[in-house]
Design a protein around this motif. Sequence first.
Motif, mmCIF file in Angstrom:
data_model
loop_
_atom_site.group_PDB
_atom_site.id
_atom_site.type_symbol
_atom_site.label_atom_id
_atom_site.label_comp_id
_atom_site.label_asym_id
_atom_site.label_seq_id
_atom_site.Cartn_x
_atom_site.Cartn_y
_atom_site.Cartn_z
ATOM 1 N N PRO A 165 0.910 -1.012 -0.094
ATOM 2 C CA PRO A 165 -0.034 -0.045 -0.025
ATOM 3 C C PRO A 165 0.793 1.199 0.115
ATOM 4 C CG PRO A 165 -0.719 -1.618 1.583
ATOM 5 C CD PRO A 165 0.490 -2.198 1.166
ATOM 6 N N LEU A 166 0.580 2.314 -0.754
ATOM 7 C CA LEU A 166 1.096 3.564 -0.848
ATOM 8 C C LEU A 166 0.469 4.982 -0.290
ATOM 9 C CD1 LEU A 166 2.784 3.255 -4.460
ATOM 10 C CD2 LEU A 166 3.674 2.406 -2.491
ATOM 11 N N THR A 167 1.236 5.549 0.267
ATOM 12 C CA THR A 167 0.648 6.843 0.672
ATOM 13 C C THR A 167 1.236 8.049 -0.434
ATOM 14 O OG1 THR A 167 2.612 7.409 1.940
ATOM 15 C CG2 THR A 167 0.752 6.214 3.113
ATOM 16 N N ARG A 168 0.318 9.185 -0.129
ATOM 17 C CA ARG A 168 0.772 10.431 -0.894
ATOM 18 C C ARG A 168 2.348 10.388 -0.672
ATOM 19 N NH1 ARG A 168 2.516 14.948 0.076
ATOM 20 N NH2 ARG A 168 2.216 16.785 -1.326
ATOM 21 N N GLU A 169 3.145 10.488 0.502
ATOM 22 C CA GLU A 169 4.254 10.599 0.448
ATOM 23 C C GLU A 169 5.342 9.614 -0.077
ATOM 24 O OE1 GLU A 169 5.755 13.021 1.650
ATOM 25 O OE2 GLU A 169 7.367 12.374 1.530
ATOM 26 N N ASP A 170 4.705 8.347 -0.193
ATOM 27 C CA ASP A 170 5.270 7.369 -0.930
ATOM 28 C C ASP A 170 5.330 7.665 -2.481
ATOM 29 O OD1 ASP A 170 5.913 5.141 0.910
ATOM 30 O OD2 ASP A 170 3.740 4.845 1.161
ATOM 31 N N ILE A 171 4.099 8.034 -2.802
ATOM 32 C CA ILE A 171 4.175 8.403 -4.545
ATOM 33 C C ILE A 171 4.954 9.447 -4.904
ATOM 34 C CG2 ILE A 171 2.612 9.075 -6.138
ATOM 35 C CD1 ILE A 171 0.204 7.871 -4.443
ATOM 36 N N LEU A 172 5.135 10.583 -3.924
ATOM 37 C CA LEU A 172 5.997 11.569 -4.217
ATOM 38 C C LEU A 172 7.384 11.184 -4.221
ATOM 39 C CD1 LEU A 172 6.256 14.554 -4.789
ATOM 40 C CD2 LEU A 172 6.150 14.887 -2.121
ATOM 41 N N GLN A 173 7.727 10.470 -3.083
ATOM 42 C CA GLN A 173 9.249 9.751 -3.120
ATOM 43 C C GLN A 173 9.495 9.144 -4.463
ATOM 44 O OE1 GLN A 173 10.261 7.601 0.521
ATOM 45 N NE2 GLN A 173 9.337 9.243 1.545
ATOM 46 N N ILE A 174 8.545 8.228 -4.868
ATOM 47 C CA ILE A 174 8.902 7.425 -5.974
ATOM 48 C C ILE A 174 8.951 8.271 -7.406
ATOM 49 C CG2 ILE A 174 7.647 5.781 -7.677
ATOM 50 C CD1 ILE A 174 6.391 4.460 -5.208
ATOM 51 N N TYR A 175 8.038 9.530 -7.451
ATOM 52 C CA TYR A 175 8.072 10.250 -8.477
ATOM 53 C C TYR A 175 9.501 10.937 -8.390
ATOM 54 C CZ TYR A 175 3.065 10.162 -10.061
ATOM 55 O OH TYR A 175 1.734 9.807 -10.323
ATOM 56 N N ARG A 176 9.834 11.485 -7.259
ATOM 57 C CA ARG A 176 11.181 12.232 -7.260
ATOM 58 C C ARG A 176 12.396 11.153 -7.615
ATOM 59 N NH1 ARG A 176 9.516 15.615 -2.044
ATOM 60 N NH2 ARG A 176 8.942 17.449 -3.046
ATOM 61 N N ALA A 177 12.187 10.038 -7.205
ATOM 62 C CA ALA A 177 13.241 9.023 -7.538
ATOM 63 C C ALA A 177 13.447 8.968 -9.002
ATOM 64 C CB ALA A 177 13.217 7.668 -7.050
ATOM 65 N N CYS A 178 12.468 9.101 -9.676
ATOM 66 C CA CYS A 178 12.379 9.009 -11.150
ATOM 67 C C CYS A 178 12.837 10.553 -11.903
ATOM 68 C CB CYS A 178 10.791 8.854 -11.549
ATOM 69 S SG CYS A 178 10.096 7.219 -11.185
ATOM 70 N N LEU A 179 13.255 11.419 -11.348
ATOM 71 C CA LEU A 179 13.707 12.623 -11.904
ATOM 72 C C LEU A 179 15.017 12.316 -12.877
ATOM 73 C CD1 LEU A 179 12.616 15.388 -9.426
ATOM 74 C CD2 LEU A 179 11.679 15.223 -11.830
#
Lengths: 387, 387
Positions: free
Chosen positions: B373-387
Amino acid sequence: MNNFIYDIPTKVYFGQGQIVHLPELIQTCGSRVLLVYGGGSVKKTGLYDTITHLLRENGIEWQELSGVQSNPKIGSVREGVRLVREHQLDCVLAVGGGSTLDCSKAICAGVPYAGDPWELVLDRTKVQACLPLITVLTMAATGSEMDNIAVISNPETKDKRGFSSYGMYPRFSILDPVYTFTVPRSQTAAGTADIMSHIMESYFDQVRGASVQDGLSEALLKTCIQSAPVALAHPDDYEARANLMWAASLAINGLNSLGKNRAWTCHPLEHVLSAYYDITHGVGLAILTPRWMKHVLNEQTVDVFARFALNVWGVDPQLDCWTAAQQGIERLSVFFASMGLPMTLREVEIDESRLEEMAEKAAETDFSRAFVPLTREDILQIYRACL
Amino acid sequence: MNNFIYDIPTKVYFGQGQIVHLPELIQTCGSRVLLVYGGGSVKKTGLYDTITHLLRENGIEWQELSGVQSNPKIGSVREGVRLVREHQLDCVLAVGGGSTLDCSKAICAGVPYAGDPWELVLDRTKVQACLPLITVLTMAATGSEMDNIAVISNPETKDKRGFSSYGMYPRFSILDPVYTFTVPRSQTAAGTADIMSHIMESYFDQVRGASVQDGLSEALLKTCIQSAPVALAHPDDYEARANLMWAASLAINGLNSLGKNRAWTCHPLEHVLSAYYDITHGVGLAILTPRWMKHVLNEQTVDVFARFALNVWGVDPQLDCWTAAQQGIERLSVFFASMGLPMTLREVEIDESRLEEMAEKAAETDFSRAFVPLTREDILQIYRACL
């Protein structure tokens, strides 16, 4: 890869307790059913009571055809056809294993046919409309719950023949792994050999390069190899029984043979054995398969056997292909034996005496499109190697 | 394994030249069709001429909806619904890739619905009867040819949403690998990433022990890994294109996720990216997936990643599970890059500026039954790791 048509119309209700859907499924076909089953096991386990209770509660009338034998006989088919006609039934409800299901399919095909049902077995093009069929499976083996094939025996002519027609697909099949908890050890083992044989009949094929289909076959074989020993040691292990049950359906529903020749070898060789001696089909296959493999292992086939050894049995990837191939065949043989299956014809009371006659009979099958085409002499050598 | 119902009603005509069956398939639905396609590629390749010739020869009338874009827009759906109603057409014939097929599914659902089709996208329970759909596939990617899902974008609300209903399964799909020979390199690569993502969405699931399903997923992934590089190097390699095409269909037709939770992660995360930036779906998935994997690799998930590494990527079986898991993720990333896919958000012109907003949007999805399960914070971290 050959061109193919994907079309698997059976709807499967899989899992514990799915029997609750039975009345609604029957009601899509009508309100009067022929209930077909084999010996008394469905009564012992309580499944017969569960089902007849559901039928009664929902106002569904039924007639019964019981006593369907393994290697189901044309006589049962004729009796089923008579019952459906006499009582003007709407559909057939098969409760049992492959024999009960196959007999039921032949009944469904036989009802609208004016002649004797054996004529349909001999010439499937005569099958026209079929009565709807619903199945409740109690054993993981033949895959009859999700294919359109019926294998029927005729004791008078010593024939055991498969026939198929699109209308013979079950409309619905209920697969509850719990019903297989009570399957005896020997039948679980023989059923697993049957499942694995279905997979291998498609895997070992003249058509190469069907990557998805062959990968699926490997996954199904590995599932059997992992799940069968668990089911034998712990007959009520739900997950092992469930994986075996689903593997059995996918082994023969056509998915892993799409675009391949579908020209089987070990099954026709076995059908002759069990037509002559009434042995358990899966046992015959377990005895035959490794000997057939050794017989057809050659320069042209060694790469397929090596892939089988590597991807299914996990042999050392460093081995040369011949050693790998031989190890794969040996591992299969050891696996069958480890499940307690007889591994020679003598153990099932078949001796040399009728091998030539049976080889002659088996050679009536057209093996020209098989993985390796076989002559009467090849078949005799394979039978002899099984003694 | 959860209980499940197997029911895949689409009939697939697979292989070179299967287009000859098109008229007979249409005629099972009627004689007036809406022909839906995208840009001009079906005209360039001659497929448009082949199909309209077949229609004309067989007295089948048609209207056209062309110009369906990638990430198909609700505007095209509305226009298609209007055309069907105005000309009283019997069915929809979609010729193209996933976008054309998805748009066509939404049209089929929209025709009998009195309100605006976007309401169906927002609430699939409003879908009732659907017009029959026939598809001719020109690209291996979304699997839309064999599932009942349509993903539609609404540029006004920056929404990109999937919806599904039983009636939205194509009745027939014609899959001729030859039509994919002309798919450009970048689309073959992005399509492969999409296929692999569909498989992995099912493979990485809270439900464990579905041996057949997971084995099938591994077989499908291996097929992609073997076939995509061949198709990229030799675009007209029939076998590679055929294997990719069939893998694409099985990746998402539901077979490999039977009895699993089917709670996807990377797709909802990507849908937000392509709704905001209109990037290629498969590219977004290729960028996201390895970063998502690293984010959710933990004590509870390491065994699944280790199995993935061993069975799909063939890492050394002697490795400890953490090292194996990390190697598997790395191999996936290297594979995507080797197909020439962009592997960072910056390469597709997405910067930090809207990541928070997108994470907020993505977190509207319910991830409670997802692999992790993912939270908003998890998702943001994943997006950031993709930069």
